[in-house]
Design a protein around this motif. Structure first.
Motif, PDB file in Angstrom:
ATOM      1  N   GLY A  15       0.797  -1.398  -0.006  1.00  0.00           N
ATOM      2  CA  GLY A  15      -0.025   0.131   0.029  1.00  0.00           C
ATOM      3  C   GLY A  15       0.822   1.208  -0.010  1.00  0.00           C
ATOM      4  O   GLY A  15       1.819   1.449  -0.740  1.00  0.00           O
ATOM      5  N   ARG A  16       0.507   2.146   0.788  1.00  0.00           N
ATOM      6  CA  ARG A  16       1.314   3.286   1.051  1.00  0.00           C
ATOM      7  C   ARG A  16       2.914   3.109   1.580  1.00  0.00           C
ATOM      8  O   ARG A  16       3.623   4.071   2.178  1.00  0.00           O
ATOM      9  CB  ARG A  16       0.496   4.519   1.983  1.00  0.00           C
ATOM     10  N   ALA A  17       2.964   1.939   2.440  1.00  0.00           N
ATOM     11  CA  ALA A  17       4.141   1.750   3.138  1.00  0.00           C
ATOM     12  C   ALA A  17       5.227   1.300   2.193  1.00  0.00           C
ATOM     13  O   ALA A  17       4.924   0.315   1.447  1.00  0.00           O
ATOM     14  CB  ALA A  17       3.850   0.579   4.227  1.00  0.00           C
ATOM     15  N   ARG A  18       6.591   1.474   2.803  1.00  0.00           N
ATOM     16  CA  ARG A  18       7.619   0.893   2.145  1.00  0.00           C
ATOM     17  C   ARG A  18       8.301   0.240   3.192  1.00  0.00           C
ATOM     18  O   ARG A  18       8.529   0.795   4.434  1.00  0.00           O
ATOM     19  CB  ARG A  18       8.539   1.924   1.435  1.00  0.00           C
ATOM     20  N   MET A  19       8.829  -1.087   2.968  1.00  0.00           N
ATOM     21  CA  MET A  19       9.257  -1.938   4.165  1.00  0.00           C
ATOM     22  C   MET A  19      10.892  -2.389   3.591  1.00  0.00           C
ATOM     23  O   MET A  19      10.876  -3.115   2.691  1.00  0.00           O
ATOM     24  CB  MET A  19       8.536  -2.939   4.587  1.00  0.00           C
ATOM     25  N   LEU A  20      11.557  -1.957   4.392  1.00  0.00           N
ATOM     26  CA  LEU A  20      13.097  -2.692   4.056  1.00  0.00           C
ATOM     27  C   LEU A  20      13.327  -3.559   5.434  1.00  0.00           C
ATOM     28  O   LEU A  20      13.462  -3.034   6.339  1.00  0.00           O
ATOM     29  CB  LEU A  20      13.939  -1.252   4.204  1.00  0.00           C
ATOM     30  N   ILE A  56       8.914   1.481   6.887  1.00  0.00           N
ATOM     31  CA  ILE A  56       9.617   0.641   8.057  1.00  0.00           C
ATOM     32  C   ILE A  56      10.668  -0.031   7.867  1.00  0.00           C
ATOM     33  O   ILE A  56      10.892  -0.836   6.668  1.00  0.00           O
ATOM     34  CB  ILE A  56       8.381  -0.474   8.415  1.00  0.00           C
ATOM     35  N   ILE A  57      11.719   0.066   8.644  1.00  0.00           N
ATOM     36  CA  ILE A  57      13.027  -0.371   8.550  1.00  0.00           C
ATOM     37  C   ILE A  57      13.103  -1.413   9.854  1.00  0.00           C
ATOM     38  O   ILE A  57      12.904  -1.047  10.957  1.00  0.00           O
ATOM     39  CB  ILE A  57      14.206   0.417   8.715  1.00  0.00           C
ATOM     40  N   LYS A  58      13.257  -2.886   9.506  1.00  0.00           N
ATOM     41  CA  LYS A  58      13.476  -3.879  10.491  1.00  0.00           C
ATOM     42  C   LYS A  58      14.638  -4.698  10.128  1.00  0.00           C
ATOM     43  O   LYS A  58      14.953  -4.629   8.877  1.00  0.00           O
ATOM     44  CB  LYS A  58      12.019  -4.428  10.802  1.00  0.00           C
ATOM     45  N   GLY A  59      14.826  -5.595  11.253  1.00  0.00           N
ATOM     46  CA  GLY A  59      15.830  -6.529  11.064  1.00  0.00           C
ATOM     47  C   GLY A  59      15.326  -7.842  10.921  1.00  0.00           C
ATOM     48  O   GLY A  59      14.490  -8.422  12.029  1.00  0.00           O
ATOM     49  N   ALA A  60      15.797  -9.025  10.335  1.00  0.00           N
ATOM     50  CA  ALA A  60      15.246 -10.407  10.329  1.00  0.00           C
ATOM     51  C   ALA A  60      16.044 -11.057  11.481  1.00  0.00           C
ATOM     52  O   ALA A  60      17.207 -10.503  11.696  1.00  0.00           O
ATOM     53  CB  ALA A  60      15.654 -10.940   8.859  1.00  0.00           C
ATOM     54  N   GLY A  61      15.313 -11.807  12.133  1.00  0.00           N
ATOM     55  CA  GLY A  61      16.097 -12.688  13.116  1.00  0.00           C
ATOM     56  C   GLY A  61      15.769 -12.004  14.535  1.00  0.00           C
ATOM     57  O   GLY A  61      14.760 -11.269  14.641  1.00  0.00           O
ATOM     58  N   ARG A  62      16.856 -12.220  15.409  1.00  0.00           N
ATOM     59  CA  ARG A  62      16.421 -11.668  16.762  1.00  0.00           C
ATOM     60  C   ARG A  62      16.818 -10.216  16.968  1.00  0.00           C
ATOM     61  O   ARG A  62      16.545  -9.813  18.132  1.00  0.00           O
ATOM     62  CB  ARG A  62      16.981 -12.512  17.758  1.00  0.00           C
ATOM     63  N   ILE A  63      17.471  -9.410  16.342  1.00  0.00           N
ATOM     64  CA  ILE A  63      17.887  -8.176  16.706  1.00  0.00           C
ATOM     65  C   ILE A  63      17.881  -7.400  15.465  1.00  0.00           C
ATOM     66  O   ILE A  63      17.877  -8.028  14.313  1.00  0.00           O
ATOM     67  CB  ILE A  63      19.558  -8.122  17.138  1.00  0.00           C
ATOM     68  N   PHE A  64      17.854  -6.308  15.526  1.00  0.00           N
ATOM     69  CA  PHE A  64      17.686  -5.216  14.597  1.00  0.00           C
ATOM     70  C   PHE A  64      18.928  -4.887  13.760  1.00  0.00           C
ATOM     71  O   PHE A  64      18.997  -5.521  12.591  1.00  0.00           O
ATOM     72  CB  PHE A  64      17.224  -3.918  15.013  1.00  0.00           C
ATOM     73  N   SER A  65      20.087  -4.724  14.435  1.00  0.00           N
ATOM     74  CA  SER A  65      21.464  -4.644  13.678  1.00  0.00           C
ATOM     75  C   SER A  65      22.528  -4.594  14.777  1.00  0.00           C
ATOM     76  O   SER A  65      22.249  -3.813  15.714  1.00  0.00           O
ATOM     77  CB  SER A  65      21.320  -3.319  12.685  1.00  0.00           C
ATOM     78  N   ALA A  66      23.437  -5.311  14.471  1.00  0.00           N
ATOM     79  CA  ALA A  66      24.652  -5.389  15.204  1.00  0.00           C
ATOM     80  C   ALA A  66      25.469  -4.013  15.192  1.00  0.00           C
ATOM     81  O   ALA A  66      26.719  -3.590  15.677  1.00  0.00           O
ATOM     82  CB  ALA A  66      25.612  -6.555  15.208  1.00  0.00           C
ATOM     83  N   GLY A  67      25.235  -3.278  14.343  1.00  0.00           N
ATOM     84  CA  GLY A  67      25.993  -1.893  13.915  1.00  0.00           C
ATOM     85  C   GLY A  67      26.477  -2.037  12.603  1.00  0.00           C
ATOM     86  O   GLY A  67      26.165  -2.663  11.668  1.00  0.00           O
ATOM     87  N   GLY A  68      27.667  -1.230  12.249  1.00  0.00           N
ATOM     88  CA  GLY A  68      28.369  -1.146  11.011  1.00  0.00           C
ATOM     89  C   GLY A  68      30.002  -1.247  11.115  1.00  0.00           C
ATOM     90  O   GLY A  68      30.584  -1.609  12.179  1.00  0.00           O
ATOM     91  N   ASP A  69      30.571  -0.679  10.424  1.00  0.00           N
ATOM     92  CA  ASP A  69      32.097  -0.849  10.195  1.00  0.00           C
ATOM     93  C   ASP A  69      32.687   0.059  11.172  1.00  0.00           C
ATOM     94  O   ASP A  69      32.677   1.227  11.339  1.00  0.00           O
ATOM     95  CB  ASP A  69      32.236  -0.119   8.652  1.00  0.00           C
ATOM     96  N   LEU A  70      33.516  -0.533  12.027  1.00  0.00           N
ATOM     97  CA  LEU A  70      34.074   0.006  13.037  1.00  0.00           C
ATOM     98  C   LEU A  70      35.406   0.966  12.618  1.00  0.00           C
ATOM     99  O   LEU A  70      35.400   2.358  13.283  1.00  0.00           O
ATOM    100  CB  LEU A  70      34.789  -1.077  14.095  1.00  0.00           C
ATOM    101  N   GLN A  71      36.230   0.803  11.350  1.00  0.00           N
ATOM    102  CA  GLN A  71      36.890   1.799  11.121  1.00  0.00           C
ATOM    103  C   GLN A  71      36.212   2.987  10.776  1.00  0.00           C
ATOM    104  O   GLN A  71      36.761   4.118  10.891  1.00  0.00           O
ATOM    105  CB  GLN A  71      37.665   1.040   9.667  1.00  0.00           C
ATOM    106  N   ARG A  72      35.173   2.919  10.177  1.00  0.00           N
ATOM    107  CA  ARG A  72      34.315   4.276   9.822  1.00  0.00           C
ATOM    108  C   ARG A  72      34.023   5.044  11.081  1.00  0.00           C
ATOM    109  O   ARG A  72      33.954   6.317  11.304  1.00  0.00           O
ATOM    110  CB  ARG A  72      33.230   3.883   9.138  1.00  0.00           C
TER     111      ARG A  72
END
Length: 196
Positions: A15-20, A56-72
């Motif tokens: 519908g009017r929602a976009r889900m990532l 709507i942005i969500k994560g598959a599995g048990r957590i949303f996200s562990a984060g990103g690139d530590l060097q950045r």
């Protein structure tokens, strides 16, 4: 015949929602450069889509996200460097208090929230979205032991030019009264940080 690798970001239009959906549950939905680029491209597309009312942005599995690139994160040299180097896991109340999110919805209510958002009728005002989110949200307060009550120290120490200067500054702070929380953090950084 080799099987196709799974999509790392699944995009749906409902519908009017976009889900990532971040789709790397075995990797705790780590946001690599590739994933960040894909998210950015989708968000830019949706910004120009007159039929997209919300995302709507969500994560598959048990957590949303562990984060990103530590060097950045390290290159940013700010409070996020602290998060990246220590591997500290924030709970919902800390994410809210840090200003990284606006609402806290307990995990057992997320499916119903998503369902309610997707069922909002066409043409309704932004206040309807907010009221639906508010209905499922819970007010949260951080406690005195949270790292969020220590941000002035963290920001000061982690604003140094080099990692060595940062650690020296952090060690100096550890010697001050009521800063006994720093020693376990330093130990963690020295033991587990890939950059350290």
């Amino acid at each position: 015949m080799s099987s196709m690798p799974p999509e790392v970001v699944i995009a749906d239009e409902i519908g009017r929602a976009r889900m990532l959906t971040l789709n790397r549950p075995k990797h705790l939905n780590f946001i690599s450069g590739k994933v960040a680029l894909m998210l950015s491209q989708k968000l830019e597309k949706y910004e120009k889509d007159n039929n997209a009312e919300f995302i709507i942005i969500k994560g598959a599995g048990r957590i949303f996200s562990a984060g990103g690139d530590l060097q950045r994160i390290y290159d940013g040299r700010n409070t996020r460097e602290y998060l990246g180097l220590t591997g500290v896991k924030w709970k919902g109340k800390e994410v809210i208090a840090a200003g990284l999110a606006t609402h806290f919805v307990p995990s057992h209510k997320l499916f119903q929230l998503e369902k309610s958002l997707l069922n909002i009728n066409n043409g309704e005002e932004d206040t309807i979205f907010r009221s639906v989110i508010d209905e499922f949200s819970t007010n949260v307060q951080i406690d005195e032991t949270s790292v969020l009550s220590k941000f002035s120290i963290i920001d000061d120490c982690f604003s140094r030019e080099t990692l060595e200067e940062t650690l020296d500054s952090f060690e100096a702070e550890a010697g001050k009264k009521e800063n006994d929380w720093i020693m376990p953090v330093l130990k963690s950084i020295k033991k587990a940080s890939p950059i350290g």
